[in-house]
Design an enzyme around this catalytic site. Sequence first.
Site, PDB file in Angstrom:
ATOM      1  N   HIS A 247      -3.706   5.203  -2.494  1.00 51.66           N
ATOM      2  CA  HIS A 247      -4.914   4.414  -2.238  1.00 51.66           C
ATOM      3  C   HIS A 247      -5.222   4.357  -0.738  1.00 51.66           C
ATOM      4  CE1 HIS A 247      -5.577   2.937  -6.272  1.00 51.66           C
ATOM      5  NE2 HIS A 247      -4.383   2.374  -6.354  1.00 51.66           N
TER       6      HIS A 247
ATOM      7  N   GLU B 192      -7.677   5.610  -8.342  1.00 51.37           N
ATOM      8  CA  GLU B 192      -6.433   5.737  -9.104  1.00 51.37           C
ATOM      9  C   GLU B 192      -6.006   7.191  -9.248  1.00 51.37           C
ATOM     10  OE1 GLU B 192      -4.217   3.536 -10.140  1.00 51.37           O
ATOM     11  OE2 GLU B 192      -5.407   2.009  -9.123  1.00 51.37           O
TER      12      GLU B 192
ATOM     13  N   HIS C 129       2.523   5.121  -4.619  1.00 54.98           N
ATOM     14  CA  HIS C 129       1.286   4.828  -5.335  1.00 54.98           C
ATOM     15  C   HIS C 129       0.259   4.190  -4.397  1.00 54.98           C
ATOM     16  CE1 HIS C 129      -1.039   3.520  -8.975  1.00 54.98           C
ATOM     17  NE2 HIS C 129      -1.434   2.573  -8.138  1.00 54.98           N
ATOM     18  N   GLU C 130       0.671   3.150  -3.682  1.00 50.77           N
ATOM     19  CA  GLU C 130      -0.268   2.463  -2.786  1.00 50.77           C
ATOM     20  C   GLU C 130      -0.658   3.333  -1.598  1.00 50.77           C
ATOM     21  OE1 GLU C 130      -1.751  -0.039  -3.844  1.00 50.77           O
ATOM     22  OE2 GLU C 130      -0.397  -0.493  -5.508  1.00 50.77           O
TER      23      GLU C 130
END
Length: 491
Positions: free
Chosen positions: A260, A286, A256-257
């Site tokens: 980003h 996101e 997930h990170e």
Amino acid sequence: MSAYDELMAFQRETEALAQIAGRLGWDQETVMPRGAAPQRGEEMAAIEGVLHARRMAPQVGEWLATIDPDRLDDVARAQLRHIRRDFDRATKVPAALAARIARVTSQAQGSWAEARAADDFAAFAPVLAEVVALKREEGQALANGGDVYDAMLADYEPGTSGADLQAMFGALRPELTALRAAVREAEAPPILEGVFDESAQMKLTRQLARTFGYDMSRGRVDKAVHPFSSGSGLDVRITTRTNAIDPFNCFYSTIHEVGHGAYEQNIDHAYLLTPLGQGVSMGVHESQSRIYENQLGRSRAFTSWLYAQMRDAFGDFGVADAETFYRIVNRVSDGFIRTEADELQYNLHVLMRLDLERALMRGDLLVDDLESAWNERFEADFGFPVDRPSNGVLQDVHWSVGLFGYFPTYSLGNVYAGCLYEALRRAVPTLDDDLAQGDTSSATGWLRQNVQTHGGLYEPRDTIARACGKTPDEAPLLGYLKAKFSDLYRL
């Protein structure tokens, strides 16, 4: 130098100082000694004061008034759009208020962490009440008589409103609730059991970061209480966390990170240290983290590769085959924690927070009543009671640091990710074959070319619409979720 050149030289220094402020925040969450919190609050307030003064400096207004946009190219006009937006915002917020918010939220972050560890909301409530009061004051200044929450949303998703989100999310809620009810009636996949060495988790998680295209020469992976990403351009850092009995927490927080972080790393370097040199909005941000984590990382194809990597890292960990592993990874489970929620229920967590924080900002909900309001709403939405504050109102860091208006961008990002995934599958027919080999490059390359490289060049929804060929809406996300979980649970 032309007025535009002078403005951009000034802006470059402002952007550099903002990166330094971000690095102070990263340090606070990772390696800063606990006793340094009061001093760090003063440091953050000081640098915020400098940044605020630069953003509202009279010469910025003079440059903006002097420059003729018609004589500029599209990139320069986009730079002006961002600078003017920041200038207009900064001139509405008193410098003393901006510095006070920076000081109080820096200190509140430490108070939240201590209260979360002690499961003591009452100890945190006075600090949070101060944060809420300051952010309402800021919101009122920004709204200038308009909707306070809409003014806050503009910090994270320019061009949207609370009414827009309520309409979109109102269409999501009943569909997700109905699908969850059907899933709860079906036979559930098994649960992952065992103890997974945390140092081995970190070794594999760094491999996953590289697998998804994260450039470790311009970034690093550290541990924090709440995973996050920080920085842009040539210094983009991410964090994760480990749990000995839940390695997926670590692996999927990291993926997930990385979404980003890769977004920030892949922005056109011509935009470095300019307003275009960072993600255009948190909703678009996101969309990247969620498509990396879910549509790619939790796919049947990719989990077959991850299953082999986990066997290499941990030996026989009690899962018979890749298909069983896929079903375990995507199991719909009752749980309290938003960041650990399955795809089906994740947005229900976000929609609850949206309603609560809008009530806080309107003054309809007092901080002293927040814990009971949270617990009542959670039981109504999820069907079981909150057992302790760290699993409830204290689980997220966002309100302690004043990020009101941030939460809805998580679900908006899921909507955007659904649209992007639909377009990605059309554009990359070999996607499943690639992911089954642990090769994400066709997917991440498409996202880099169609979304990430643009940075802040286009407005948020325009960025997604250009990539997808249509205005984004919730239909692709709902279609994806229905197809995936109907297959998983044999509905």
